[in-house]
Scaffold this motif. Structure first.
Motif, mmCIF file in Angstrom:
data_model
loop_
_atom_site.group_PDB
_atom_site.id
_atom_site.type_symbol
_atom_site.label_atom_id
_atom_site.label_comp_id
_atom_site.label_asym_id
_atom_site.label_seq_id
_atom_site.Cartn_x
_atom_site.Cartn_y
_atom_site.Cartn_z
ATOM 1 N N GLY A 278 0.823 -1.200 0.000
ATOM 2 C CA GLY A 278 0.000 0.000 0.000
ATOM 3 C C GLY A 278 0.849 1.238 0.000
ATOM 4 N N SER A 279 0.270 2.329 -0.386
ATOM 5 C CA SER A 279 1.019 3.571 -0.516
ATOM 6 C C SER A 279 1.336 4.182 0.836
ATOM 7 C CB SER A 279 0.217 4.584 -1.354
ATOM 8 O OG SER A 279 -1.046 4.818 -0.767
ATOM 9 N N ARG A 280 0.485 3.885 1.852
ATOM 10 C CA ARG A 280 0.749 4.431 3.167
ATOM 11 C C ARG A 280 0.892 3.272 4.143
ATOM 12 N NH1 ARG A 280 -2.677 9.088 6.435
ATOM 13 N NH2 ARG A 280 -1.328 9.110 8.267
ATOM 14 N N ALA A 281 2.122 2.990 4.561
ATOM 15 C CA ALA A 281 2.380 1.844 5.422
ATOM 16 C C ALA A 281 1.862 2.127 6.828
ATOM 17 C CB ALA A 281 3.877 1.558 5.469
ATOM 18 N N PRO A 282 1.357 1.105 7.516
ATOM 19 C CA PRO A 282 0.889 1.305 8.888
ATOM 20 C C PRO A 282 2.059 1.481 9.850
ATOM 21 C CG PRO A 282 0.772 -1.007 8.292
ATOM 22 C CD PRO A 282 1.151 -0.263 7.037
ATOM 23 N N ALA A 283 1.711 1.805 11.095
ATOM 24 C CA ALA A 283 2.733 1.940 12.118
ATOM 25 C C ALA A 283 3.488 0.615 12.289
ATOM 26 C CB ALA A 283 2.088 2.363 13.428
ATOM 27 N N VAL A 284 4.689 0.705 12.830
ATOM 28 C CA VAL A 284 5.596 -0.441 12.916
ATOM 29 C C VAL A 284 5.500 -1.088 14.295
ATOM 30 C CG1 VAL A 284 8.017 -1.137 12.837
ATOM 31 C CG2 VAL A 284 7.162 0.596 11.251
ATOM 32 N N PRO A 285 5.226 -2.408 14.378
ATOM 33 C CA PRO A 285 5.130 -3.064 15.685
ATOM 34 C C PRO A 285 6.502 -3.324 16.300
ATOM 35 C CG PRO A 285 4.759 -4.656 13.940
ATOM 36 C CD PRO A 285 4.897 -3.318 13.267
#
Length: 294
Positions: free
Chosen positions: A40-47
């Motif tokens: 996706g163009s906007r990656a989610p926060a990193v765990p």
């Protein structure tokens, strides 16, 4: 450092405790923080799973030294980064003169940075230097490491006076592109809060030079509501307010082992882990790091 010798706590660092002290060991199997990059163009926060544990120099609540038991308690946390306190390195008979930092890193297949508070002459001729301090274990490569000084009242000299001394560990890791600072600390244990208050100020001075995400963990020897910790909460927040007490390990009634995070880090869960491998219980928190961190 001899009593009475004073230097600014922010600028006086221990040059020997830099990245060369980080042991690049075989990496452990991938965890949630090391999975495939999201699409996706906007990656989610990193765990990132973070823990803190005062290991009591490898001795359990029963006062028996057993580093395998300590390692098992750490392994059960399944953490990506772990701050350790009360770590012996060739310190003495109580821990069989072991290099606990290196030994635990090898057992857990993690990297380690050890930041001594005390660095004393060997117990005997030809022996290793006796060291005691804090450490950080990491599954991620360590880009930078530093042993900062904060105000301390030495337990190794008669009639000590407050003075800067090392033992405030910082590592910088990159987690899926997010540059993250992780600190491990051990604050003064005495009933008088004045040294802890000075230490809080010194730590905040260090953190002020670093853009987030910042994660500060450790044995604070004070509960979050203590007045001397109040300045922390302008910059950081308590990641595990409902995780339960941590001290003593059996029937704990104080929460003095804390995970704190800078604003912008999301906490998705936190808990203490019931174990008698030390006189403290460890704390673990699941975090999500914002992508805008450098």
């Amino acid at each position: 450092m001899p009593p009475g010798l004073r230097r600014p706590a922010r600028t006086a660092r221990v040059a020997a405790a830099l990245l060369a002290a980080v042991l690049s060991l075989t990496a452990a199997p991938a965890t949630a923080a090391e999975g495939a990059s999201p699409s996706g163009s906007r990656a989610p926060a990193v765990p990132l799973r973070v823990a803190t544990y005062n290991i009591h120099a490898g001795a359990g609540e029963d006062q028996v030294f057993d580093l395998d038991r300590t390692a098992a308690a750490l392994r059960a946390l399944r953490a990506d980064v772990i701050g350790l306190q009360e770590v012996d390195v060739h310190w003495g008979e109580r821990s069989a003169f072991a290099d606990e930092a290196r030994a635990l890193a090898e057992k857990l297949r993690m990297r380690v940075f050890f930041a001594p508070i005390y660095d004393l002459d060997p117990a005997g001729e030809g022996g290793e230097r006796r060291q005691y301090g804090v450490a950080v274990l990491s599954r991620h490569p360590v880009l930078h490491a530093e042993n900062h000084e904060i105000t301390r009242l030495s337990t190794q000299t008669p009639d000590p006076v407050p003075a800067p001394a090392p033992g405030f560990a910082e590592i910088v890791i990159r987690v899926k592109g997010v540059r993250t600072h992780v600190y491990s600390t051990h604050l003064d244990y005495r009933a008088d809060p004045s040294i802890r208050a000075a230490q809080v100020g010194d730590m905040l001075d260090v953190l002020a030079d670093d853009r987030g995400p910042n994660i500060l963990v450790g044995d604070f020897n004070a509960e979050p509501s203590a007045p001397e910790l109040a300045p922390l909460w302008h910059t950081l927040r308590d990641a595990a307010p409902d995780a339960g007490p941590t001290y003593p390990a059996i029937a704990p009634h104080k929460r003095i082992d804390l995970i704190t995070v800078s604003h912008g880090i999301t906490v998705t869960g936190a808990r203490t882990h019931a174990t008698d491998a030390s006189d403290h219980r460890p704390v673990v928190a699941d975090l999500r790091l914002p992508r805008e961190g450098r």
